[in-house]
Scaffold this active site. Sequence first.
Site, PDB file in Angstrom:
ATOM      1  N   THR A 268      45.866  38.711  48.627  1.00  0.00           N
ATOM      2  CA  THR A 268      46.473  38.147  47.430  1.00  0.00           C
ATOM      3  C   THR A 268      47.991  38.005  47.592  1.00  0.00           C
ATOM      4  OG1 THR A 268      46.370  40.408  46.612  1.00  0.00           O
ATOM      5  CG2 THR A 268      44.759  38.875  45.732  1.00  0.00           C
ATOM      6  N   PHE A 395      46.546  37.174  37.195  1.00  0.00           N
ATOM      7  CA  PHE A 395      46.265  38.588  37.428  1.00  0.00           C
ATOM      8  C   PHE A 395      45.041  39.059  36.648  1.00  0.00           C
ATOM      9  CE2 PHE A 395      50.794  38.362  38.639  1.00  0.00           C
ATOM     10  CZ  PHE A 395      50.720  38.925  39.901  1.00  0.00           C
ATOM     11  N   CYS A 402      44.861  43.048  36.823  1.00  0.00           N
ATOM     12  CA  CYS A 402      45.374  43.634  38.061  1.00  0.00           C
ATOM     13  C   CYS A 402      46.254  44.853  37.789  1.00  0.00           C
ATOM     14  CB  CYS A 402      46.188  42.583  38.806  1.00  0.00           C
ATOM     15  SG  CYS A 402      46.772  43.181  40.390  1.00  0.00           S
TER      16      CYS A 402
HETATM   17  C1  HEM Z   1      42.397  43.160  39.855  1.00  0.00           C
HETATM   18  C2  HEM Z   1      45.025  39.317  41.229  1.00  0.00           C
HETATM   19  C3  HEM Z   1      47.824  42.207  43.985  1.00  0.00           C
HETATM   20  C4  HEM Z   1      44.896  45.938  42.993  1.00  0.00           C
HETATM   21  C5  HEM Z   1      42.872  41.881  40.000  1.00  0.00           C
HETATM   22  C6  HEM Z   1      42.306  40.719  39.340  1.00  0.00           C
HETATM   23  C7  HEM Z   1      43.045  39.647  39.724  1.00  0.00           C
HETATM   24  C8  HEM Z   1      44.074  40.122  40.632  1.00  0.00           C
HETATM   25  C9  HEM Z   1      42.822  38.191  39.324  1.00  0.00           C
HETATM   26  C10 HEM Z   1      41.083  40.699  38.411  1.00  0.00           C
HETATM   27  C11 HEM Z   1      39.829  40.421  39.206  1.00  0.00           C
HETATM   28  C12 HEM Z   1      38.581  40.320  38.373  1.00  0.00           C
HETATM   29  O1  HEM Z   1      38.637  40.119  37.165  1.00  0.00           O
HETATM   30  O2  HEM Z   1      37.480  40.426  38.956  1.00  0.00           O
HETATM   31  C13 HEM Z   1      46.021  39.784  42.074  1.00  0.00           C
HETATM   32  C14 HEM Z   1      47.070  38.947  42.630  1.00  0.00           C
HETATM   33  C15 HEM Z   1      47.863  39.764  43.403  1.00  0.00           C
HETATM   34  C16 HEM Z   1      47.305  41.101  43.337  1.00  0.00           C
HETATM   35  C17 HEM Z   1      47.227  37.448  42.390  1.00  0.00           C
HETATM   36  C18 HEM Z   1      49.099  39.447  44.212  1.00  0.00           C
HETATM   37  C19 HEM Z   1      49.877  38.424  44.014  1.00  0.00           C
HETATM   38  C20 HEM Z   1      47.292  43.484  43.946  1.00  0.00           C
HETATM   39  C21 HEM Z   1      47.830  44.636  44.631  1.00  0.00           C
HETATM   40  C22 HEM Z   1      46.976  45.684  44.367  1.00  0.00           C
HETATM   41  C23 HEM Z   1      45.934  45.182  43.491  1.00  0.00           C
HETATM   42  C24 HEM Z   1      49.086  44.643  45.484  1.00  0.00           C
HETATM   43  C25 HEM Z   1      47.041  47.130  44.818  1.00  0.00           C
HETATM   44  C26 HEM Z   1      48.095  47.741  45.224  1.00  0.00           C
HETATM   45  C27 HEM Z   1      43.981  45.504  42.057  1.00  0.00           C
HETATM   46  C28 HEM Z   1      42.937  46.357  41.505  1.00  0.00           C
HETATM   47  C29 HEM Z   1      42.220  45.570  40.589  1.00  0.00           C
HETATM   48  C30 HEM Z   1      42.847  44.240  40.605  1.00  0.00           C
HETATM   49  C31 HEM Z   1      42.680  47.828  41.858  1.00  0.00           C
HETATM   50  C32 HEM Z   1      41.037  46.012  39.738  1.00  0.00           C
HETATM   51  C33 HEM Z   1      41.535  46.601  38.442  1.00  0.00           C
HETATM   52  C34 HEM Z   1      40.412  47.141  37.579  1.00  0.00           C
HETATM   53  O3  HEM Z   1      39.448  46.420  37.305  1.00  0.00           O
HETATM   54  O4  HEM Z   1      40.503  48.306  37.175  1.00  0.00           O
HETATM   55  N1  HEM Z   1      43.947  41.490  40.778  1.00  0.00           N
HETATM   56  N2  HEM Z   1      46.195  41.056  42.527  1.00  0.00           N
HETATM   57  N3  HEM Z   1      46.160  43.842  43.275  1.00  0.00           N
HETATM   58  N4  HEM Z   1      43.902  44.247  41.501  1.00  0.00           N
HETATM   59 FE1  HEM Z   1      45.118  42.697  41.916  1.00  0.00          FE
END
Ligand code: HEM
Length: 456
Positions: A268, A395, A402
């Site tokens: 991502t 996000f 996220c």
């Molecule tokens: C969830 C985007 C960076 C950890 C998500 C989701 C999106 C997203 C769209 C929701 C997914 C869903 O609904 O199925 C992004 C984008 C990023 C990014 C665009 C960078 C530009 C990161 C980073 C980390 C991270 C750097 C960890 C250090 C997580 C986690 C979830 C999540 C653990 C799940 C949260 C939960 O459901 O409790 N992210 N992410 N992401 N992201 Fe990110």
Amino acid sequence: ESTPVPEPPGLPFLGWNVSEIDPRCPLKSLKSLADKYGEIYRLNLPTGPLVVLSSHQLVDEACDEKRFIKLPDSALKEIRDAVHDGLFTAFIDEENWGIAHRVLVPAFGPVSIRGMFDEMRDIAGQLAMKWARYGNTPIMVTDDFTRLALDTLALCSMDYRFNSFYKPEMHPFVEAMGDFLVEAGNRSRRPAVASWFYSKENQKYYEDIETLRKTADEVLQERKANPSDRKDLMGAMLNGVDSRTGKKMTDQSITDNLITFLIAGHETTSGLLSFTFAQLLKHPEVYRKAQEEVDNVIGKGQITVDHLSKLPYLNAILREVLRLDAPIPAFGVHAKEDMLLAGKYPITANDRLLLLLSKSHLDPTVYGDDADQFKPERMLDENFEKLPRNGWKPFGNGARGCIGRPFAWQEALLAIAMLLQNFNFVMDRYDGDIKQTLTIKPDEFYMRAMLRDGMT
Ligand code: HEM
């Protein structure tokens, strides 16, 4: 008054619309079907019905967490083979999701992310040093940003160095993760019985999972044997007590989440950085203003964490890149019960609803007639704050949104600022194509970096 959800015609004897989907880049097919069928359509896939939502109005409605819920299916279900009920792949009612969520929200908050700045700068500096030595050689942009994102995550989450910039070959963990994710994606597109014909792939798949878990668990056991007061994510997970249940995270859940951060955070962030440079090189005027902001605010000295809050134009650029090129271009939810969407489209709890950001982020009712154009000005704070609810969702949504957003933001701002401060970039080649795995990235994008006047 109900309006049937349009269904593109399928193969007559199977009733499956599989022929509509290009397996190498499903996103392209989903977008062109939206152009043809409009804000909502249903595909009957071998893996179940998929209802694709493309307008802001429908996406906004599906973001109502009282009526819609994330059920980890499709590729996320496969990824559970490696990380079980880790944050990204858990059902919200699994106890470990709640414990990990409450323990980790503060650990991912702005204060602790600031504390990670020096380590993020260490890795960004390694990237800049590598590019300084490249001379006029074309840079494989997405590969080097993937190294940056992985090394940053491993260092800030568990004090582990992959040293990806010092070796031509990737660390075995990184290799295993890449292969695992590709195969998890493939498995999610195959009907269950087909897996019998893939025994070699299956064996490799479980070996890769073993490599991921063994590495993360070794780092965890090492930390437990040598406790330290480092304020990283591993420390937060080892010491944190959940206020609601009084429980601590188990070793298994810590390992699940360490691997989850690397999976969720690396492609991502690398995609965001790569698309940013592709857009800057396509829009020289934006590029010039971005570099000017860096020169005015930071100048030639070392970048500090306080500089990052004074870069409104770079912030706007990142938001605009995430609008047009969201690395996770869609996310899924299910209705909690059968219902009419927008008061007219009948959908069932069995339908997987896909919120197609690549389309809803172009909705002219939100972004006007120039919605398809890259214009960071529209994302400056004063405009960004006026966007309608759920008009910008790169996000994800609500409790399942996220957790790594401030982490990714700080890392991306820092990297872009450092690179613009030290280099002038020119396009080598990029024809605008994207490569889709679990996320999207620019495909075959190369640029060249020329040092400005000495490194800082
Ligand atoms: C969830 C985007 C960076 C950890 C998500 C989701 C999106 C997203 C769209 C929701 C997914 C869903 O609904 O199925 C992004 C984008 C990023 C990014 C665009 C960078 C530009 C990161 C980073 C980390 C991270 C750097 C960890 C250090 C997580 C986690 C979830 C999540 C653990 C799940 C949260 C939960 O459901 O409790 N992210 N992410 N992401 N992201 Fe990110």
